[in-house]
Design a protein around this motif. Structure first.
Motif, PDB file in Angstrom:
ATOM      1  N   ARG A   1      14.734  10.761  19.895  1.00 61.06           N
ATOM      2  CA  ARG A   1      15.951  11.001  20.410  1.00 61.06           C
ATOM      3  C   ARG A   1      16.721   9.358  20.973  1.00 61.06           C
ATOM      4  NH1 ARG A   1      17.564  16.095  23.374  1.00 61.06           N
ATOM      5  NH2 ARG A   1      17.232  16.587  21.325  1.00 61.06           N
ATOM      6  N   ILE A   2      15.948   8.774  21.799  1.00 63.90           N
ATOM      7  CA  ILE A   2      16.228   7.682  22.353  1.00 63.90           C
ATOM      8  C   ILE A   2      16.884   6.667  21.107  1.00 63.90           C
ATOM      9  CG2 ILE A   2      15.556   5.406  23.648  1.00 63.90           C
ATOM     10  CD1 ILE A   2      14.240   7.766  25.605  1.00 63.90           C
ATOM     11  N   GLN A   3      15.707   6.560  20.356  1.00 66.27           N
ATOM     12  CA  GLN A   3      15.881   5.537  19.215  1.00 66.27           C
ATOM     13  C   GLN A   3      17.236   5.942  18.567  1.00 66.27           C
ATOM     14  OE1 GLN A   3      12.063   5.017  17.488  1.00 66.27           O
ATOM     15  NE2 GLN A   3      12.127   2.809  18.409  1.00 66.27           N
ATOM     16  N   ALA A   4      17.380   7.325  18.453  1.00 63.74           N
ATOM     17  CA  ALA A   4      18.473   7.781  17.441  1.00 63.74           C
ATOM     18  C   ALA A   4      19.747   7.349  18.070  1.00 63.74           C
ATOM     19  CB  ALA A   4      18.433   9.258  17.185  1.00 63.74           C
ATOM     20  N   ILE A   5      19.598   7.542  19.510  1.00 59.97           N
ATOM     21  CA  ILE A   5      20.985   7.153  20.283  1.00 59.97           C
ATOM     22  C   ILE A   5      21.243   5.725  20.219  1.00 59.97           C
ATOM     23  CG2 ILE A   5      21.820   6.911  22.549  1.00 59.97           C
ATOM     24  CD1 ILE A   5      20.654   9.763  22.938  1.00 59.97           C
ATOM     25  N   LEU A   6      20.379   4.933  20.297  1.00 59.75           N
ATOM     26  CA  LEU A   6      20.551   3.556  20.390  1.00 59.75           C
ATOM     27  C   LEU A   6      20.769   2.929  18.894  1.00 59.75           C
ATOM     28  CD1 LEU A   6      17.302   2.572  22.407  1.00 59.75           C
ATOM     29  CD2 LEU A   6      19.726   2.403  23.255  1.00 59.75           C
TER      30      LEU A   6
END
Ligand code: SF4
Length: 200
Positions: free
Chosen positions: A67-72
Motif C-alpha cells: 500500500r505504501i508503494q502504491a500511494i507513493l
C-alpha cells in the motif's frame, strides 16, 4: 497540543502504518523505514520486500508495504504534499481519498496534524464516544461521521476536540466496559441507562 509539523507525506505514511497496531509499534516501524531509506523516492523505488522487512514491527507488513508503494506511485513527482498548506481543504481531501486505500480519516490526519487545516479524524474511539453521547447518528458510515464531526466542531478547536474524544474513549468510555460510574459526562450522556454499568 502539538502544533502542525508541516510534513504531510510523513503523516500519510505514519497513518498507513498505524492500521491494526498500537502507537508504539507504529512508531518503531516508521523510524525503521526512515532510517533505512533516505527519501520517500527511495522507498517508492525499493524492492517491496525491503519495505516489508523495515516495517515488520508494525504488523501486517506485507499489506502495508504494497500500500505504501502504491500511494507513493500514485502521488507521482514531485513526492511532496506541501502544496496543501495553501490549497482549499476540499481539493486536498479529494486528492488524498483518491489515493489507494486512503479514506477520510487518513486524509483528515494529514490535513489537521501536518498543516493545521480544518478537518477532524474520526477513528474507532471518536466514533464510539460520539455515538454514545448522541453526537452522531447510530450506524452512520464514516463519511457521514466526518461531515457531522466537522459541523459540530468549533473553528480552531479541531485538534483539541479530536484528542479529547480519543482520550475519553481510551481511558473511560471503553468499547466493552465503559467506566460510566466515574465518567464526568455521565449526567449529559444519553447512552441508554440499561446499557451502562452502574456503581455498586
Ligand atoms: S457515561 Fe458511559 S457511555 Fe456515556 S460517555 Fe461516559 S463512559 Fe461513555
Amino acid at each position: 497540543m502539538a502544533p502542525p509539523h508541516g510534513h504531510g507525506l510523513d503523516e500519510l505514511i505514519l497513518t498507513v502504518l498505524s492500521q491494526s497496531t498500537n502507537d508504539r509499534n507504529r512508531d518503531v516501524a516508521f523510524l525503521r523505514l526512515r532510517a533505512r531509506f533516505d527519501s520517500w523516492e527511495a522507498v517508492r523505488d525499493a524492492p517491496v520486500e525491503e519495505i516489508e522487512e523495515a516495517i515488520r514491527p508494525g504488523g501486517i507488513s506485507k499489506v502495508k508495504s504494497v500500500r505504501i508503494q502504491a500511494i507513493l506511485d500514485a502521488i507521482g513527482d514531485p513526492l511532496d504534499l506541501s502544496w496543501m498548506k495553501d490549497a482549499p481543504v476540499a481539493e486536498s481531501q479529494r486528492f488524498l481519498v483518491a489515493l489507494p486505500g486512503v479514506g477520510r480519516k487518513t486524509a483528515a490526519c494529514v490535513l489537521l496534524f501536518a498543516y493545521g487545516l480544518r478537518d477532524v479524524p474520526v477513528d474507532t474511539h471518536v466514533s464510539r464516544v460520539g455515538t454514545r453521547l448522541g453526537l452522531f447518528r447510530p450506524g452512520a458510515p464514516f463519511e457521514e461521521l466526518h461531515d457531522a464531526m466537522l459541523d459540530l466542531t468549533p473553528r480552531g478547536q479541531e485538534h483539541e476536540f479530536h484528542i479529547n474524544l480519543l482520550r475519553h474513549g481510551r481511558r473511560t468510555c471503553h468499547a466493552q466496559r465503559p467506566k460510566c460510574p466515574e465518567c464526568d459526562l455521565r449526567r449529559m450522556c444519553p447512552w441508554p441507562a440499561s446499557s451502562r454499568p452502574t456503581s455498586s
